[in-house]
Every structure is written in C-alpha cells, then in structure tokens.
Design an enzyme around this catalytic site. Structure first.
Site, short mmCIF file in Angstrom:
data_model
loop_
_atom_site.label_atom_id
_atom_site.label_comp_id
_atom_site.label_asym_id
_atom_site.label_seq_id
_atom_site.Cartn_x
_atom_site.Cartn_y
_atom_site.Cartn_z
N LYS A 1 32.37 41.32 42.23
CA LYS A 1 32.49 40.41 43.40
C LYS A 1 30.85 40.59 44.28
O LYS A 1 30.49 39.54 44.60
CB LYS A 1 33.52 41.07 44.47
CG LYS A 1 33.68 40.35 45.62
CD LYS A 1 32.92 41.05 46.60
CE LYS A 1 32.80 42.52 46.73
NZ LYS A 1 34.05 42.89 47.76
N TYR B 1 40.26 40.23 53.51
CA TYR B 1 39.17 40.61 52.73
C TYR B 1 38.67 39.83 51.56
O TYR B 1 37.64 39.03 51.32
CB TYR B 1 39.20 42.00 52.16
CG TYR B 1 38.92 43.24 53.09
CD1 TYR B 1 39.85 43.74 53.82
CD2 TYR B 1 37.53 43.86 52.75
CE1 TYR B 1 39.61 45.06 54.51
CE2 TYR B 1 37.37 45.09 53.59
CZ TYR B 1 38.62 45.62 54.42
OH TYR B 1 38.31 46.71 54.99
N GLU C 1 17.99 48.07 64.80
CA GLU C 1 17.51 48.91 66.10
C GLU C 1 18.35 48.46 67.30
O GLU C 1 18.43 49.02 68.39
CB GLU C 1 16.07 48.80 66.19
CG GLU C 1 15.79 47.22 66.52
CD GLU C 1 14.34 46.90 67.16
OE1 GLU C 1 13.76 47.99 67.67
OE2 GLU C 1 13.71 46.03 66.35
N CYS D 1 38.39 47.84 40.65
CA CYS D 1 37.00 47.96 41.26
C CYS D 1 35.77 47.56 40.31
O CYS D 1 34.68 46.66 40.50
CB CYS D 1 36.50 49.20 41.80
SG CYS D 1 34.90 49.23 42.62
N CYS E 1 35.43 45.13 43.34
CA CYS E 1 33.95 45.32 44.02
C CYS E 1 32.76 45.02 43.24
O CYS E 1 31.73 44.30 43.94
CB CYS E 1 33.88 46.92 44.31
SG CYS E 1 35.34 47.73 44.66
N GLU F 1 36.03 36.83 51.29
CA GLU F 1 34.63 37.05 50.63
C GLU F 1 34.66 36.29 49.41
O GLU F 1 33.52 35.33 49.14
CB GLU F 1 34.87 38.23 49.72
CG GLU F 1 34.62 39.74 50.90
CD GLU F 1 34.87 40.97 49.99
OE1 GLU F 1 35.27 41.14 48.63
OE2 GLU F 1 34.30 42.06 50.57
N HIS G 1 11.32 49.35 64.60
CA HIS G 1 11.08 47.91 64.80
C HIS G 1 9.93 47.37 63.62
O HIS G 1 9.11 47.88 63.01
CB HIS G 1 10.34 48.11 66.22
CG HIS G 1 9.96 46.93 66.65
ND1 HIS G 1 11.06 46.24 67.22
CD2 HIS G 1 8.91 46.06 66.82
CE1 HIS G 1 10.41 44.97 67.87
NE2 HIS G 1 9.43 44.95 67.66
#
Ligand code: NDP
Length: 455
Positions: free
Chosen positions: A51, A177, A444, A43, A48, A181, A439
C-alpha cells in the site's frame, strides 16, 4: 513430566507471529511456526508495505504537476501499471525471503500448512501432529464484505495490488483507513474514483476537524466523495459494473472495492475443540497477558481485534515473549500500553494522529484548550497546488498536558511519530512552547501555536 515437541508453537506468520517466534527462539526456546500462505501476513503481502509503495507511486502524479511552478518544463511521464506491479511483486518476495531467513537463522522450524488446535497442547498440520508447552494464535484478520446484492462482483483490498487491467473507473465503498487510502492512491494513479460512505463524515473515531478537512482535500484532488450514500445493488453489464445507490442514481465502473472492515481469522482453527473462548465477533478473548481461556494458549494481533495495527501486534508479541522466556539480559520485561498509540492514514494528503480527538478529550477532561492552524504550505506558494495543511493540538487545562495532536498534510505520519514520544512522556503545552522550531518546516507549527481557538 510431560515432554513436548516444542516450547512454543506459533500459528500464523504475520507481523506478530514472526516476531514472537523469532524472539522466543533467540532466547533459546524450541519454536515452530505454521503458515499456510506467504510469510509476513497481511502487512507485508497485501497491506501496509505494498500500500505504501503504491502511495509513493501515486504521489508522483502531483509532484510532476507541481514541478512546473519550480521551473521544470515538459510533459509528465506516462504511468505504467504493469511496471509498478512487477516491481512491487519482486520487493514483496524479497521481504518474504528475509522473513524466512530470519526465522531459519533463529532456529525456528517453519511448517507450511493450515494448523488446527486439537487440545491445549496439540496442533495438527496436514496429517502431522505436534505438541508444544505453549501455543500462540496470531492468524490476523480478513476483509468482510456485507451481503449486498451483487457482492460476488466486488473485490477486497487483497486483490487491489494485482488488478488486471488497471481500473479506469473505480468505486470504493467504506470510509475507514483502507477505503480512504485506496481512493487516494488509485485517484493519484489515474483512476476516476468514486468513494461511497454511509456516514456523514469519513474515518469514524478521528477528530472531527480532521474528518472534514480530509474530505475537502480528497475532493480537491479529484475523488468523487459520496457521503451519506449506500449501495443498493451491483450488476455486471457489458460496459462494466453498474452500482445502484439506495434512494436512486447509478453509475458504471470497472472495479468495485469493498473496504468495510475486517474480521478476525478465527474460523477452522479448532478453537472450540481446544476450549478457546471467542467473542460474538469471533475475536479470541485474551487477558492482559494475552492468555486465552486455555492457560497454555495465547493469542495476539488482529485475531484478538483490539487495535488492528502492525506495530501493536509487534508490541504484544514482545510482551508474550518476555513473559514466556524472560527479557533479554539486563532488560525489564516489556509491558504494552494502549494509550497514545500514534497512527497515520496514507491518504493524499496524509493524516497523522496521536491521542484524543477533540470530542473524546472534552468527554474525558473538564476543560480543554484547542489550538488549530490551517494554512497553505510554503511549497505550494510556487507549486500551484491548492492543498492546505491542518494542525491541531488539544490541551487538558488542569495539567497543561497535550492530550491530542492531529495533522493533515504531507508526511504527517513522519511528523507525528516524534511528537508521540513527547506525548507519551507527558509533555505539557508549556514544554511545546519552549521547544525551538525547525524553520522552515510544517512541523514547527506544532511548537508555535500560541493562541487557543476561542469558543
Ligand atoms: P475500518 O473499520 O477502519 O472502516 C470500515 C468502514 O466501512 C467504516 O467507514 C464503516 O462505516 C464502513 N462500513 C462498515 N460496515 C459497512 C457496511 N455494511 N456497509 C457500508 N459501509 C460499512 O476498516 P478498514 O477495513 O478500513 O480497516 C481495518 C483496520 O485496519 C483499521 O481499523 C486499521 O486499524 C487497520 N489499517 C490501518 C492502516 C494504517 O495504519 N494506515 C491502513 C489500513 C488498515 P462506519 O464508520 O459508519 O462504521
């Protein structure tokens, strides 16, 4: 009574191992951790974190492009690959030091080297032997490259961060993944990217709408996506690497990335000697308490090949720590639930998802209502971008519970994280409907979808 050098000996200093070692030591346990490479595991070093940093870098390309519609004038700055690599390397070594300092200050003894189990309580590192009441194997996983002709010319994700020179033409093999990516990232950074995937859709296991939508969005950004396509052979020539496809056709690139899955790092650990059972794929078998077939040996994270995600390994580590050394004062021992694990794929645009795909929800529940919205974000009314956003909710009609929530759009991971809490808490569609939106945001939309998709 048998005495041991340590209460806990952790093999592997990735996310799960470091967390388990540190938290155990903080509870007063005598802990050692053996790591052969840089602290932090996949990681931190080649996963992670770098990346995501490269993904940020890649997003500037579209940001500069889109800025013109908002009145910004002038040429986009030029990208310098060496600067990105150097800055990333500096940040990763800072993180390596932080990990080491955290372990040091918690009182964990760090042992540099390859650790091998000798028996249920003994580990060997180099020419030294150590004993511990409990051993924990958290050695992670590693990329698997299939035995395709010319496989010696390809790289895995580990090498992508330091490529030299920058690949002007990149082929990415795989549709999971990592493949998606890296295809997005290098496309954003300026490579001409061809992604080759054997399946009809990317990202097996994700919601089919998401899979179709991301393929379409990635193509719009410039990724040449070849579905139902397989590599026959890779040949090195003076002009680069020639990829021949099964069924005909070939093209030349500078770098070929294979992102075709990862296997557990379980070889050479002495698992067989110690009597630790593994499955056919080499993953260490554990029970619900992460105990292996040898009661004094535990395992967690990618080496057990359950859910290969850093936060899952961290969660598993806390279960092991609470079990072995007790929870923190006033807290209950933690458990680990594999339901409703949210996840993001840092494609461009991002994917965020939690809960069931539509197909899985229909298989699990009698009646499922689907709410779906596919729209152009406010930002793109001026940006000139044709990017669209997908948001989708799946509701179990019997309970009204929202059982699937999916998004393809900017910062989808950030949006989905909050909704994951609501879904773990069992939020119903009625509760979503009664929640006031913020908003104007993309998020939303998840609380304003009123009519289910018909048919
Ligand atoms: P995945 O299992 O996600 O994807 C592997 C891909 O390679 C699939 O598309 C698969 O196709 C394809 N494939 C497998 N074998 C072959 C073959 N022999 N020839 C051609 N294609 C093949 O693995 P990754 O390596 O992408 O990632 C490993 C794990 O790491 C992920 O599952 C995820 O848990 C984790 N991860 C998480 C990230 C995140 O949270 N953002 C980022 C990166 C990794 P098919 O679908 O047809 O089987």
């Amino acid at each position: 009574m048998q005495t041991f050098d340590f209460d806990l000996f952790v093999i592997g200093g990735g996310s799960g191992g470091v967390r388990a070692a540190r938290m155990s030591a903080q509870r007063g346990a005598r802990v050692a951790l053996a790591e052969v490479a840089d602290m932090g595991g996949t990681c931190v070093n080649v996963g992670c974190i770098p990346k995501k940093l490269y993904s940020y870098a890649a997003h500037y390309a579209e940001a500069f492009e889109e800025s013109h519609g908002f009145g910004w004038v002038g040429e986009a700055p030029k990208f310098n690959w060496d600067t990105l690599k150097a800055n990333r390397a500096k940040e990763i070594s800072r993180l390596n030091s932080i990990y080491i300092n955290l372990l040091d200050s918690a009182g964990v003894k760090i042992i540099k080297g390859w650790a091998r189990l000798l028996d249920a309580h003994t580990v060997e590192v180099g020419d030294k032997k150590y004993t511990a009441k409990t051993l924990l194997v958290s050695t992670g996983g590693t990329a698997l490259v299939p035995a395709v002709e010319g496989h010696e010319h390809v790289v895995t994700s580990d090498s992508m961060f330091d490529l030299d020179p920058f690949p002007k033409r990149l082929a990415v093999v795989g549709g999971g993944y990592i493949a998606c990516e890296f295809a997005s990232i290098f496309n954003g950074l300026g490579s001409k990217v061809t992604q080759i995937h054997r399946g009809e859709k990317l990202l097996t296991g994700f919601d089919d709408d998401v899979r179709d939508f991301i393929a379409s969005e990635m193509r719009k950004t410039g990724v040449n996506l070849q579905l139902k396509s397989e590599v026959e052979a890779i040949t090195k020539t003076a002009d680069g690497l020639v990829i021949a496809l099964k069924g005909g056709g070939s093209f030349t690139v500078d770098t070929v990335l294979y992102a075709t899955g990862r296997i557990p790092n379980s070889n050479g650990l002495g698992l067989e000697t110690a009597g630790v059972a593994v499955n056919a794929a080499g993953a260490i078998k554990v029970d619900e308490q992460y105990q292996t077939s040898v009661p004094s040996i535990y395992a967690l994270g990618d080496v057990t090949a359950r859910v290969q995600l850093t936060p899952v390994a961290l969660g598993e580590a806390m279960v092991v720590v609470d079990q072995l050394f007790g929870p923190l004062a006033g807290k209950k021992p933690r458990g680990m639930s594999y339901d409703f694990i949210p996840t993001a794929v840092f494609t461009h645009p991002n994917i965020g998802t939690v809960g069931y795909s539509e197909a899985a929800a229909r298989a699990k529940f009698d009646n499922v209502s689907v709410y779906r919205s596919d729209f152009k974000a406010l930002k793109h009314t001026l940006s000139g971008s044709t990017e669209r956003t997908l948001m989708k909710l799946l509701v179990d009609d019997a309970s009204d519970r929202v059982v699937g929530l999916h998004m393809v759009g900017p910062d989808a991971g950030e949006v989905v994280q909050g909704f994951a809490v609501a879904m773990k808490a069992g939020a119903t569609k009625a509760l979503f409907d009664s929640t006031i939106g913020i908003h104007p945001t993309l998020a939303e939309e998840f609380v304003t979808m009123r009519e289910p998709v018909q048919g």
